[in-house]
Design a protein around this motif. Structure first.
Motif, PDB file in Angstrom:
ATOM      1  N   LEU A  41     -20.778  23.837  18.838  1.00 39.32           N
ATOM      2  CA  LEU A  41     -21.014  23.281  17.483  1.00 39.32           C
ATOM      3  C   LEU A  41     -21.179  22.067  17.604  1.00 39.32           C
ATOM      4  O   LEU A  41     -20.682  21.242  18.601  1.00 39.32           O
ATOM      5  N   ARG A  42     -21.940  21.349  16.959  1.00 36.87           N
ATOM      6  CA  ARG A  42     -22.050  19.989  16.652  1.00 36.87           C
ATOM      7  C   ARG A  42     -21.663  19.451  15.007  1.00 36.87           C
ATOM      8  O   ARG A  42     -22.415  19.875  14.266  1.00 36.87           O
ATOM      9  N   VAL A  43     -20.971  18.493  14.998  1.00 33.55           N
ATOM     10  CA  VAL A  43     -20.751  18.009  13.627  1.00 33.55           C
ATOM     11  C   VAL A  43     -21.033  16.699  13.279  1.00 33.55           C
ATOM     12  O   VAL A  43     -21.116  15.871  14.050  1.00 33.55           O
ATOM     13  N   GLY A  44     -21.712  16.720  12.271  1.00 30.19           N
ATOM     14  CA  GLY A  44     -22.357  15.570  11.802  1.00 30.19           C
ATOM     15  C   GLY A  44     -22.089  15.272  10.191  1.00 30.19           C
ATOM     16  O   GLY A  44     -21.728  16.151   9.441  1.00 30.19           O
ATOM     17  N   PHE A  45     -22.247  14.021   9.918  1.00 32.67           N
ATOM     18  CA  PHE A  45     -22.176  13.395   8.274  1.00 32.67           C
ATOM     19  C   PHE A  45     -23.082  12.735   7.996  1.00 32.67           C
ATOM     20  O   PHE A  45     -23.692  11.768   8.752  1.00 32.67           O
ATOM     21  N   SER A  46     -23.552  12.590   6.632  1.00 29.96           N
ATOM     22  CA  SER A  46     -24.619  11.896   6.329  1.00 29.96           C
ATOM     23  C   SER A  46     -24.344  11.527   4.711  1.00 29.96           C
ATOM     24  O   SER A  46     -23.468  12.389   4.036  1.00 29.96           O
ATOM     25  N   GLY A  47     -24.800  10.614   4.063  1.00 32.71           N
ATOM     26  CA  GLY A  47     -24.729  10.260   2.940  1.00 32.71           C
ATOM     27  C   GLY A  47     -23.841   9.348   2.626  1.00 32.71           C
ATOM     28  O   GLY A  47     -23.508   8.327   3.275  1.00 32.71           O
ATOM     29  N   SER A  48     -22.699   9.557   1.631  1.00 32.48           N
ATOM     30  CA  SER A  48     -21.893   8.585   1.183  1.00 32.48           C
ATOM     31  C   SER A  48     -22.417   7.827   0.310  1.00 32.48           C
ATOM     32  O   SER A  48     -22.254   6.506   0.209  1.00 32.48           O
ATOM     33  N   GLN A  49     -22.949   8.177  -0.900  1.00 32.05           N
ATOM     34  CA  GLN A  49     -23.490   7.462  -2.014  1.00 32.05           C
ATOM     35  C   GLN A  49     -22.203   7.164  -3.105  1.00 32.05           C
ATOM     36  O   GLN A  49     -21.571   8.201  -3.331  1.00 32.05           O
ATOM     37  N   GLY A  50     -22.202   5.988  -3.543  1.00 34.50           N
ATOM     38  CA  GLY A  50     -21.095   5.595  -4.582  1.00 34.50           C
ATOM     39  C   GLY A  50     -21.796   5.995  -5.889  1.00 34.50           C
ATOM     40  O   GLY A  50     -22.900   5.902  -6.222  1.00 34.50           O
ATOM     41  N   LEU A  51     -20.668   6.734  -6.503  1.00 34.42           N
ATOM     42  CA  LEU A  51     -20.890   6.906  -8.202  1.00 34.42           C
ATOM     43  C   LEU A  51     -19.690   6.331  -8.882  1.00 34.42           C
ATOM     44  O   LEU A  51     -18.577   6.578  -8.536  1.00 34.42           O
TER      45      LEU A  51
END
Length: 133
Positions: A41-51
């Motif tokens: 497996l490879r774990v990744g994260f993207s985004g983190s837009q503020g609302l």
């Protein structure tokens, strides 16, 4: 919760799940990871837009983004193991609620054969919400 705190919590969930051995999980910023033969497996994260989630004495912000777990199996051995791993990740991650964050409805995407023809890939994508606590 911070974005870093969310990443650590999700990585802990995946690493401790037993879906694959810890040595078969490629995590962000890991140096020298060599994929083992077999499922990994490879774990990744993207985004983190503020609302903006509310206003009062101070604004309340929520952050959203996407956790992506890429699942790989040798092309010559593509069997149900890849689907089983993806299903296990969906069961582990979707609708997971913890102090400061929640993971929402997961989706799986069959990404097919890698360009070099060595790996079959299936991705599990899970939107997240980081809550101010």
């Amino acid at each position: 919760m911070t974005e870093y705190g969310l990443k650590q919590a999700v990585l802990r969930l995946v690493l401790q799940s037993g879906i694959v051995p810890e040595a078969a999980v490629d995590v962000p910023n890991s140096a020298g990871f060599v994929p083992p033969y077999g499922l990994w497996l490879r774990v990744g994260f993207s985004g983190s837009q503020g609302l903006a989630a509310g206003f009062g004495d101070t604004p309340l912000t929520r952050r959203t983004g996407l956790v992506t777990v890429q699942c790989f199996a040798p092309a010559a051995e593509y069997t149900g193991r890849l689907d089983e791993a993806a299903d296990a990740l969906v069961g582990l991650l979707q609708w997971h609620f913890a102090l400061g964050f929640e993971l929402q409805a997961a989706e799986t995407v069959d990404a097919g054969l890698s360009e070099d023809g060595l790996w079959w890939q299936k991705n599990v994508r899970v939107p997240f919400l980081i809550k101010a606590v």
